[in-house]
Design a protein around this motif. Structure first.
Motif, PDB file in Angstrom:
ATOM      1  N   UNK A 184      33.975  39.766  40.525  1.00  0.00           N
ATOM      2  CA  UNK A 184      35.068  38.824  40.321  1.00  0.00           C
ATOM      3  C   UNK A 184      36.352  39.515  40.758  1.00  0.00           C
ATOM      4  N   UNK A 185      36.958  39.038  41.849  1.00  0.00           N
ATOM      5  CA  UNK A 185      38.162  39.674  42.369  1.00  0.00           C
ATOM      6  C   UNK A 185      39.313  39.497  41.381  1.00  0.00           C
ATOM      7  N   UNK A 186      40.080  40.554  41.212  1.00  0.00           N
ATOM      8  CA  UNK A 186      41.213  40.529  40.285  1.00  0.00           C
ATOM      9  C   UNK A 186      42.517  40.368  41.064  1.00  0.00           C
ATOM     10  N   UNK A 187      43.261  39.331  40.767  1.00  0.00           N
ATOM     11  CA  UNK A 187      44.563  39.102  41.394  1.00  0.00           C
ATOM     12  C   UNK A 187      45.577  40.063  40.784  1.00  0.00           C
ATOM     13  N   UNK A 188      46.136  40.953  41.611  1.00  0.00           N
ATOM     14  CA  UNK A 188      47.022  41.989  41.084  1.00  0.00           C
ATOM     15  C   UNK A 188      48.461  41.846  41.550  1.00  0.00           C
ATOM     16  N   UNK A 189      48.708  41.088  42.614  1.00  0.00           N
ATOM     17  CA  UNK A 189      50.081  40.970  43.097  1.00  0.00           C
ATOM     18  C   UNK A 189      50.188  39.786  44.051  1.00  0.00           C
ATOM     19  N   UNK A 190      51.407  39.359  44.276  1.00  0.00           N
ATOM     20  CA  UNK A 190      51.702  38.328  45.265  1.00  0.00           C
ATOM     21  C   UNK A 190      52.838  38.822  46.144  1.00  0.00           C
ATOM     22  N   UNK A 191      52.630  38.746  47.449  1.00  0.00           N
ATOM     23  CA  UNK A 191      53.643  39.157  48.415  1.00  0.00           C
ATOM     24  C   UNK A 191      54.237  37.923  49.075  1.00  0.00           C
ATOM     25  N   UNK A 192      55.494  38.022  49.449  1.00  0.00           N
ATOM     26  CA  UNK A 192      56.138  36.920  50.165  1.00  0.00           C
ATOM     27  C   UNK A 192      57.209  37.511  51.067  1.00  0.00           C
ATOM     28  N   UNK A 193      56.826  37.802  52.309  1.00  0.00           N
ATOM     29  CA  UNK A 193      57.732  38.476  53.231  1.00  0.00           C
ATOM     30  C   UNK A 193      58.671  37.501  53.943  1.00  0.00           C
ATOM     31  N   UNK A 194      58.139  36.363  54.353  1.00  0.00           N
ATOM     32  CA  UNK A 194      58.932  35.386  55.097  1.00  0.00           C
ATOM     33  C   UNK A 194      58.157  34.079  55.132  1.00  0.00           C
ATOM     34  N   UNK A 195      58.756  33.048  55.665  1.00  0.00           N
ATOM     35  CA  UNK A 195      58.170  31.715  55.546  1.00  0.00           C
ATOM     36  C   UNK A 195      57.891  31.052  56.890  1.00  0.00           C
ATOM     37  N   UNK A 196      57.848  31.816  57.977  1.00  0.00           N
ATOM     38  CA  UNK A 196      57.484  31.285  59.281  1.00  0.00           C
ATOM     39  C   UNK A 196      56.000  31.556  59.504  1.00  0.00           C
ATOM     40  N   UNK A 197      55.176  30.534  59.479  1.00  0.00           N
ATOM     41  CA  UNK A 197      53.726  30.729  59.489  1.00  0.00           C
ATOM     42  C   UNK A 197      53.253  31.503  60.708  1.00  0.00           C
ATOM     43  N   UNK A 198      53.910  31.312  61.871  1.00  0.00           N
ATOM     44  CA  UNK A 198      53.452  31.972  63.090  1.00  0.00           C
ATOM     45  C   UNK A 198      53.861  33.443  63.147  1.00  0.00           C
ATOM     46  N   UNK A 199      54.672  33.906  62.210  1.00  0.00           N
ATOM     47  CA  UNK A 199      55.097  35.307  62.175  1.00  0.00           C
ATOM     48  C   UNK A 199      54.729  36.005  60.880  1.00  0.00           C
ATOM     49  N   UNK A 229      54.476  51.477  42.683  1.00  0.00           N
ATOM     50  CA  UNK A 229      53.713  52.142  41.633  1.00  0.00           C
ATOM     51  C   UNK A 229      52.471  51.329  41.309  1.00  0.00           C
ATOM     52  N   UNK A 230      51.314  51.995  41.320  1.00  0.00           N
ATOM     53  CA  UNK A 230      50.077  51.294  41.014  1.00  0.00           C
ATOM     54  C   UNK A 230      49.825  50.164  41.987  1.00  0.00           C
ATOM     55  N   UNK A 231      49.514  48.983  41.443  1.00  0.00           N
ATOM     56  CA  UNK A 231      49.235  47.806  42.259  1.00  0.00           C
ATOM     57  C   UNK A 231      50.465  46.933  42.476  1.00  0.00           C
ATOM     58  N   UNK A 232      51.616  47.360  42.011  1.00  0.00           N
ATOM     59  CA  UNK A 232      52.832  46.548  42.105  1.00  0.00           C
ATOM     60  C   UNK A 232      53.502  46.759  43.461  1.00  0.00           C
ATOM     61  N   UNK A 233      52.817  46.352  44.514  1.00  0.00           N
ATOM     62  CA  UNK A 233      53.331  46.572  45.863  1.00  0.00           C
ATOM     63  C   UNK A 233      54.612  45.783  46.111  1.00  0.00           C
ATOM     64  N   UNK A 234      54.705  44.593  45.541  1.00  0.00           N
ATOM     65  CA  UNK A 234      55.877  43.752  45.761  1.00  0.00           C
ATOM     66  C   UNK A 234      57.141  44.323  45.137  1.00  0.00           C
TER      67      UNK A 234
END
Length: 280
Positions: A184-199, A229-234
Motif C-alpha cells: 500500500x503506497x504511502x502518500x508523503x508529500x505533494x509538489x506543485x512547481x508550476x501550472x503549465x501542463x506542457x512544462x 528533511x526526511x520526506x518533506x521535499x516540498x
C-alpha cells in the motif's frame, strides 16, 4: 492524515542552462524512458511500453555493449530506472496514462554490471495507491500516472505525473518498501512547481548519491530541491532550471554529485540524445 500543499513557486528561483549533447542514441532506443549510471564508461537504458523486456548497456559513443533480457518481467509501460547503494536496479512499470491500471509494479534486478550472460532475473514489487477509488477516475482527478521513481533509505519513491483536466500542477510523492511484495503506497508529500501542463508534468526523478539533492525532470525544465528533511521535499529550497529545449525529455540520473545525465525520446526530427548538465 492531512497533507498540506506547498506552493513551491513562492520560494523558488530560476536560471537558464543549456544541455550538452554527449551522443545520439541508437534507433533501438527511439523511445528510451529510463537511465542509470554506475561509472563514467557506460550507462543503462530501458524503453517504455510496447517495446522489449530488455535493459541496454551503452557506451558514451551511443553503441550498445550489452542487452539483457529481464526474466519475470513484462514491459507494459516501463517509465524510469533507479538504483540502490548495493547496485540493484529498479525498473518502474508505473506508466498509467489512462489511470486504469491495477497491476502497477517495480521490478528489482541485481547489479547488471556484473551479469555475464544475456538474461537477468527480476523480483516484483507490486503496489497500489489507496487514494484511488475509481479506475479511471474523473478527468479532474487523473493523478495516478507515474514516470518517476528514486531510491532512498530502503524506500522507493514514486512521483506521479498529473494528467487531470484542468491541470492543477500537483505531483504526489508516494513511498513503498524496496522489497518484494504487494504494498500500500504511502502518500508523503505533494509538489506543485508550476501550472503549465506542457512544462510541469514530471517525467523522471533521481536523488544524489549523498541524498542531499532531489532532481525532477519535465518537458523543458529541471527542478532541483535541496535543504529538505526526511520526506518533506516540498519544504526544501527549490531551484528551477530552464533547459532551453522543448524535446521529449524522459530520463535523468546522477553521473556524480554535480553532473546529471539526461535523455530524450525521438519525436519527429529531434531527440534520441544523451546529454550532460552541470549543477552549480
Amino acid at each position: 492524515m492531512k497533507f498540506f500543499i506547498s506552493i513551491l513557486i513562492l520560494s523558488s528561483f530560476s536560471c537558464q542552462s543549456k544541455l550538452t549533447i554527449i551522443t545520439e542514441l541508437p534507433k533501438e532506443l527511439n523511445e528510451n524512458s529510463g537511465i542509470a549510471s554506475f561509472n563514467t564508461k557506460n550507462v543503462w537504458f530501458i524503453e517504455d511500453g510496447g517495446n522489449t523486456d530488455n535493459i541496454y548497456q551503452l557506451d558514451y559513443q551511443g553503441k550498445i555493449i550489452k542487452k539483457l533480457d529481464v526474466k519475470g518481467a513484462k514491459n507494459k509501460d516501463w517509465e524510469d530506472l533507479t538504483k540502490d547503494n548495493k547496485g540493484n536496479v529498479y525498473i518502474a512499470d508505473t506508466g498509467n496514462n489512462e489511470n486504469k491500471r491495477k497491476d502497477l509494479v517495480i521490478y528489482k534486478i541485481p547489479n547488471p554490471e556484473i551479469e555475464k550472460g544475456d538474461k537477468i532475473h527480476s523480483e516484483a514489487i507490486h503496489f497500489y495507491y489507496p487514494e484511488q477509488e475509481k479506475f479511471p477516475p474523473k478527468k479532474d482527478s487523473l493523478f495516478y500516472d507515474a514516470e518517476s521513481i528514486f531510491y532512498n533509505n530502503n524506500q522507493l519513491y514514486i512521483v506521479t505525473k498529473n494528467r487531470s483536466h484542468p491541470f492543477n500542477g500537483e505531483a504526489f510523492v508516494y513511498k513503498i518498501p524496496a522489497v518484494q511484495g504487494n504494498h500500500k503506497a504511502e502518500l508523503v508529500d505533494t509538489l506543485n512547481f508550476c501550472k503549465e501542463w506542457n512544462l510541469c508534468q514530471i517525467t523522471s526523478a533521481e536523488i544524489s548519491p549523498d541524498g542531499s539533492k532531489l532532481v525532477l525532470l519535465s518537458y523543458g525544465k529541471l527542478f532541483v530541491i535541496t535543504n529538505f528533511k526526511g520526506d518533506a521535499f516540498s519544504k526544501g529550497k527549490i531551484k528551477t532550471i530552464d533547459l532551453e529545449t522543448s524535446t521529449q525529455l524522459e530520463s535523468v540520473c546522477f553521473l556524480n554529485a554535480n553532473t546529471l545525465l539526461i535523455s530524450d525520446e525521438r519525436k519527429g526530427p529531434t531527440g534520441r540524445n544523451m546529454y550532460s548538465l552541470k549543477l552549480n
